[in-house]
Design a protein around this motif. Structure first.
Motif, PDB file in Angstrom:
ATOM      1  N   PRO A 146       0.827  -1.215   0.000  1.00 31.17           N
ATOM      2  CA  PRO A 146       0.000   0.000   0.000  1.00 31.17           C
ATOM      3  C   PRO A 146       0.857   1.259   0.000  1.00 31.17           C
ATOM      4  O   PRO A 146       2.017   1.247   0.426  1.00 31.17           O
ATOM      5  CB  PRO A 146      -0.802  -0.118   1.302  1.00 31.17           C
ATOM      6  CG  PRO A 146      -0.805  -1.573   1.614  1.00 31.17           C
ATOM      7  CD  PRO A 146       0.519  -2.091   1.138  1.00 31.17           C
ATOM      8  N   GLU A 147       0.270   2.327  -0.457  1.00 29.09           N
ATOM      9  CA  GLU A 147       0.976   3.594  -0.584  1.00 29.09           C
ATOM     10  C   GLU A 147       0.328   4.608   0.347  1.00 29.09           C
ATOM     11  O   GLU A 147      -0.892   4.748   0.376  1.00 29.09           O
ATOM     12  CB  GLU A 147       0.905   4.081  -2.032  1.00 29.09           C
ATOM     13  CG  GLU A 147       1.826   5.214  -2.360  1.00 29.09           C
ATOM     14  CD  GLU A 147       1.853   5.489  -3.862  1.00 29.09           C
ATOM     15  OE1 GLU A 147       2.682   6.318  -4.275  1.00 29.09           O
ATOM     16  OE2 GLU A 147       1.044   4.916  -4.603  1.00 29.09           O
ATOM     17  N   PHE A 148       1.164   5.334   1.108  1.00 29.26           N
ATOM     18  CA  PHE A 148       0.689   6.376   2.003  1.00 29.26           C
ATOM     19  C   PHE A 148       1.308   7.694   1.557  1.00 29.26           C
ATOM     20  O   PHE A 148       2.525   7.810   1.468  1.00 29.26           O
ATOM     21  CB  PHE A 148       1.077   6.078   3.452  1.00 29.26           C
ATOM     22  CG  PHE A 148       0.653   4.712   3.912  1.00 29.26           C
ATOM     23  CD1 PHE A 148       1.589   3.724   4.135  1.00 29.26           C
ATOM     24  CD2 PHE A 148      -0.679   4.414   4.103  1.00 29.26           C
ATOM     25  CE1 PHE A 148       1.203   2.460   4.566  1.00 29.26           C
ATOM     26  CE2 PHE A 148      -1.082   3.167   4.541  1.00 29.26           C
ATOM     27  CZ  PHE A 148      -0.139   2.183   4.764  1.00 29.26           C
ATOM     28  N   ILE A 149       0.485   8.682   1.303  1.00 30.40           N
ATOM     29  CA  ILE A 149       0.962   9.942   0.719  1.00 30.40           C
ATOM     30  C   ILE A 149       0.498  11.111   1.593  1.00 30.40           C
ATOM     31  O   ILE A 149      -0.704  11.352   1.735  1.00 30.40           O
ATOM     32  CB  ILE A 149       0.446  10.143  -0.716  1.00 30.40           C
ATOM     33  CG1 ILE A 149       0.773   8.923  -1.578  1.00 30.40           C
ATOM     34  CG2 ILE A 149       1.036  11.406  -1.338  1.00 30.40           C
ATOM     35  CD1 ILE A 149       0.013   8.864  -2.884  1.00 30.40           C
ATOM     36  N   ASP A 150       1.448  11.818   2.166  1.00 33.10           N
ATOM     37  CA  ASP A 150       1.146  13.010   2.954  1.00 33.10           C
ATOM     38  C   ASP A 150       1.530  14.233   2.130  1.00 33.10           C
ATOM     39  O   ASP A 150       2.702  14.534   1.959  1.00 33.10           O
ATOM     40  CB  ASP A 150       1.933  12.987   4.267  1.00 33.10           C
ATOM     41  CG  ASP A 150       1.722  14.233   5.105  1.00 33.10           C
ATOM     42  OD1 ASP A 150       0.698  14.928   4.888  1.00 33.10           O
ATOM     43  OD2 ASP A 150       2.564  14.518   5.976  1.00 33.10           O
ATOM     44  N   SER A 151       0.525  14.945   1.603  1.00 32.68           N
ATOM     45  CA  SER A 151       0.802  16.119   0.773  1.00 32.68           C
ATOM     46  C   SER A 151       0.904  17.387   1.610  1.00 32.68           C
ATOM     47  O   SER A 151       1.236  18.452   1.088  1.00 32.68           O
ATOM     48  CB  SER A 151      -0.302  16.294  -0.271  1.00 32.68           C
ATOM     49  OG  SER A 151      -1.494  16.774   0.332  1.00 32.68           O
ATOM     50  N   GLY A 152       0.610  17.290   2.883  1.00 33.41           N
ATOM     51  CA  GLY A 152       0.563  18.472   3.732  1.00 33.41           C
ATOM     52  C   GLY A 152      -0.860  18.945   3.948  1.00 33.41           C
ATOM     53  O   GLY A 152      -1.265  19.253   5.058  1.00 33.41           O
ATOM     54  N   SER A 153      -1.641  18.983   2.875  1.00 32.32           N
ATOM     55  CA  SER A 153      -3.046  19.400   2.980  1.00 32.32           C
ATOM     56  C   SER A 153      -4.006  18.216   2.949  1.00 32.32           C
ATOM     57  O   SER A 153      -5.169  18.350   3.335  1.00 32.32           O
ATOM     58  CB  SER A 153      -3.393  20.369   1.843  1.00 32.32           C
ATOM     59  OG  SER A 153      -3.177  19.767   0.581  1.00 32.32           O
ATOM     60  N   THR A 154      -3.530  17.054   2.490  1.00 32.66           N
ATOM     61  CA  THR A 154      -4.352  15.845   2.483  1.00 32.66           C
ATOM     62  C   THR A 154      -3.480  14.647   2.864  1.00 32.66           C
ATOM     63  O   THR A 154      -2.254  14.700   2.770  1.00 32.66           O
ATOM     64  CB  THR A 154      -4.978  15.564   1.096  1.00 32.66           C
ATOM     65  OG1 THR A 154      -3.922  15.363   0.137  1.00 32.66           O
ATOM     66  CG2 THR A 154      -5.879  16.708   0.654  1.00 32.66           C
ATOM     67  N   PHE A 155      -4.149  13.577   3.281  1.00 39.61           N
ATOM     68  CA  PHE A 155      -3.454  12.309   3.515  1.00 39.61           C
ATOM     69  C   PHE A 155      -4.210  11.237   2.747  1.00 39.61           C
ATOM     70  O   PHE A 155      -5.435  11.123   2.864  1.00 39.61           O
ATOM     71  CB  PHE A 155      -3.407  11.954   5.000  1.00 39.61           C
ATOM     72  CG  PHE A 155      -2.542  10.759   5.286  1.00 39.61           C
ATOM     73  CD1 PHE A 155      -1.169  10.880   5.332  1.00 39.61           C
ATOM     74  CD2 PHE A 155      -3.106   9.508   5.490  1.00 39.61           C
ATOM     75  CE1 PHE A 155      -0.362   9.781   5.585  1.00 39.61           C
ATOM     76  CE2 PHE A 155      -2.311   8.402   5.740  1.00 39.61           C
ATOM     77  CZ  PHE A 155      -0.933   8.532   5.784  1.00 39.61           C
ATOM     78  N   THR A 156      -3.475  10.465   1.954  1.00 32.87           N
ATOM     79  CA  THR A 156      -4.095   9.484   1.064  1.00 32.87           C
ATOM     80  C   THR A 156      -3.522   8.101   1.313  1.00 32.87           C
ATOM     81  O   THR A 156      -2.309   7.941   1.472  1.00 32.87           O
ATOM     82  CB  THR A 156      -3.863   9.870  -0.408  1.00 32.87           C
ATOM     83  OG1 THR A 156      -4.404  11.179  -0.652  1.00 32.87           O
ATOM     84  CG2 THR A 156      -4.532   8.874  -1.343  1.00 32.87           C
ATOM     85  N   VAL A 157      -4.408   7.115   1.356  1.00 32.16           N
ATOM     86  CA  VAL A 157      -4.020   5.703   1.445  1.00 32.16           C
ATOM     87  C   VAL A 157      -4.473   5.015   0.166  1.00 32.16           C
ATOM     88  O   VAL A 157      -5.637   5.132  -0.231  1.00 32.16           O
ATOM     89  CB  VAL A 157      -4.673   5.018   2.663  1.00 32.16           C
ATOM     90  CG1 VAL A 157      -4.311   3.535   2.692  1.00 32.16           C
ATOM     91  CG2 VAL A 157      -4.264   5.699   3.956  1.00 32.16           C
ATOM     92  N   LYS A 158      -3.558   4.315  -0.496  1.00 32.51           N
ATOM     93  CA  LYS A 158      -3.890   3.542  -1.687  1.00 32.51           C
ATOM     94  C   LYS A 158      -3.647   2.067  -1.399  1.00 32.51           C
ATOM     95  O   LYS A 158      -2.512   1.661  -1.111  1.00 32.51           O
ATOM     96  CB  LYS A 158      -3.042   3.976  -2.887  1.00 32.51           C
ATOM     97  CG  LYS A 158      -3.388   5.364  -3.409  1.00 32.51           C
ATOM     98  CD  LYS A 158      -2.618   5.672  -4.682  1.00 32.51           C
ATOM     99  CE  LYS A 158      -3.012   7.015  -5.274  1.00 32.51           C
ATOM    100  NZ  LYS A 158      -2.312   7.280  -6.556  1.00 32.51           N
ATOM    101  N   ILE A 159      -4.698   1.285  -1.461  1.00 28.32           N
ATOM    102  CA  ILE A 159      -4.610  -0.156  -1.259  1.00 28.32           C
ATOM    103  C   ILE A 159      -4.797  -0.808  -2.622  1.00 28.32           C
ATOM    104  O   ILE A 159      -5.870  -0.698  -3.230  1.00 28.32           O
ATOM    105  CB  ILE A 159      -5.680  -0.638  -0.261  1.00 28.32           C
ATOM    106  CG1 ILE A 159      -5.502   0.078   1.074  1.00 28.32           C
ATOM    107  CG2 ILE A 159      -5.603  -2.155  -0.086  1.00 28.32           C
ATOM    108  CD1 ILE A 159      -6.617  -0.176   2.060  1.00 28.32           C
TER     109      ILE A 159
END
Length: 404
Positions: free
Chosen positions: A360-373
């Motif tokens: 899985p991918e975890f992405i912290d853009s600063g304004s959003t947090f996204t989890v990709k499974i």
């Protein structure tokens, strides 16, 4: 030394700013303010735009170091104490400015004042803070989470909250229980009703979870949509049901005689990501929704608000827990929707690894947090139905520059 060189090679980030030479004006002070208000960081002077270490003139190093120190001391309020030092990198002299995450927020440029001079760090850029962000930094200083702050739009607890919490906590919930949970404080004048009350009931627009099934992996061709409604618990259940409806089943051996059907990705990983999204989202950001999107290749859960101030992705990956909304986190824990603190991201990784799925991918853009499974796909990149728990899975590119 080696760690810093690795950071330079990776490029600018939430905690790193690179400069070829000392910039003019208040740029260094602006970045120092942004780092102090966010998660701390380093400013490295002597690195060009291509991340090459070019250094600064050796005969100017001491005077430039003192100049940087004076700029920060003279330009910022409240005062911060940076660590400014020279570093020899293979014969090239660098100036390194280390800024800690400070507690007396918000910090601002004196020349612009508190209303215009507050900056925060989003990704690799400095952004001027709006009134809402300044208010959040004020709450950080006072150690008050948004969900526990006073909701001035209500003067009493909605009676339906007692019924919902009684059902979800599986015990009788009274006004005294609400006090103990931090939802209500009758001793205040007027009585304090926490934001968490309206959030739990789903009375705020920003509490809504929006779901979509999109054809492909990026084009916005909608196959199905659903806007979840009701209290927080119900919305999570609706969102999970939506995801299940758009996943495929596969057959798996349970023992020598029987077979069982299960979803192509561990449904508990989706559940964990959904609960984390609801608990940790930034509810001070209005009119932006938590989004659950089922693509051909993955299930994506995006929530407004990056990681908590001072929490780095590498820390969260190893189990460090700092809930943004402490009252919501406690209630979900007492309802047994959270097993224990800090296991969310590690659990998602473990569940997918056990099924030999792409990481899985975890992405912290600063304004959003996204989890990709990621869903299992065949060699042509197309989603497929799997009759057995075997087969080949797509590899995630290694050089993504993100935690996977």
């Amino acid at each position: 030394m080696n760690k810093l060189l690795e950071l330079i090679t990776a490029g600018e980030s939430k905690t790193l700013e690179l400069k070829k030479e000392l910039p003019k004006g208040d740029k260094v002070a602006q970045t120092a303010v942004a780092f102090a208000n966010t998660s701390g960081g380093k400013i490295v002077i002597g690195v060009d735009d291509q991340r090459n270490i070019v250094g600064i003139p050796a005969d100017e190093a001491d005077s430039l170091r003192d100049k940087v120190t004076n700029i920060i001391y003279d330009s910022i309020a409240p005062m911060i104490k940076p660590e400014v030092y020279l570093l020899n990198a293979d014969g090239n002299i660098l100036i390194v400015v280390e800024i800690r995450m400070e507690s007396n927020t918000p910090y601002y440029l004196k020349s612009k004042g508190r209303e215009q001079g507050v900056y925060v760090r989003l990704g690799a850029t400095n952004r001027q803070a709006d009134d809402q962000m300044i208010y959040e930094l004020d709450r950080d200083r006072l150690n008050i989470s948004y969900d526990g702050d006073n909701d001035r739009s209500q003067d009493k607890v909605p009676p339906e909250l007692l019924e919902i919490l009684t059902q979800r906590l599986e015990r009788t919930v009274t006004n005294k229980t609400l006090e103990n949970l931090g939802l209500y404080n009758p001793a205040k004048t007027p009585p304090l009703v926490a934001h968490a009350c309206a959030l739990l009931l789903g009375q705020r627009e920003e509490t809504q979870i929006r779901c979509a099934r999109i054809k492909g992996d990026s084009d916005y061709v909608f196959i199905d949509r659903k806007d979840c409604s009701g209290d927080m618990f119900t919305q999570i259940e609706q969102a999970l049901a939506f995801v299940k409806n758009h996943l495929q089943l596969r057959s798996k051996k349970a023992n020598n005689l029987n077979r069982i059907s299960e979803f192509e990705i561990p449904i508990d990983s989706v559940s964990e990501a959904l609960i984390n999204a609801v608990i940790h989202r930034d509810y001070a950001v209005s009119k932006i929704f938590t989004k659950v999107t089922v693509y051909d290749d993955c299930v994506e859960i995006m929530t407004p608000g990056g990681l908590m101030r001072g929490l780095h992705l590498s820390d969260a990956m190893t189990g460090r827990s700092e809930p943004r909304n402490r009252i919501l986190a406690r209630i979900f824990h007492e309802a047994d929707w959270i097993e224990q603190w800090g296991i969310g991201l590690p659990k998602i990784l473990r569940l997918c690894a056990e099924e030999n799925l792409p990481t899985p991918e975890f992405i912290d853009s600063g304004s959003t947090f996204t989890v990709k499974i990621y869903r299992p796909v065949n060699d042509n990149g197309q989603n497929r139905k799997i009759p057995e728990d075997t087969g080949r899975y797509r590899k995630i590119p290694e050089d993504t520059g993100r935690y996977r």
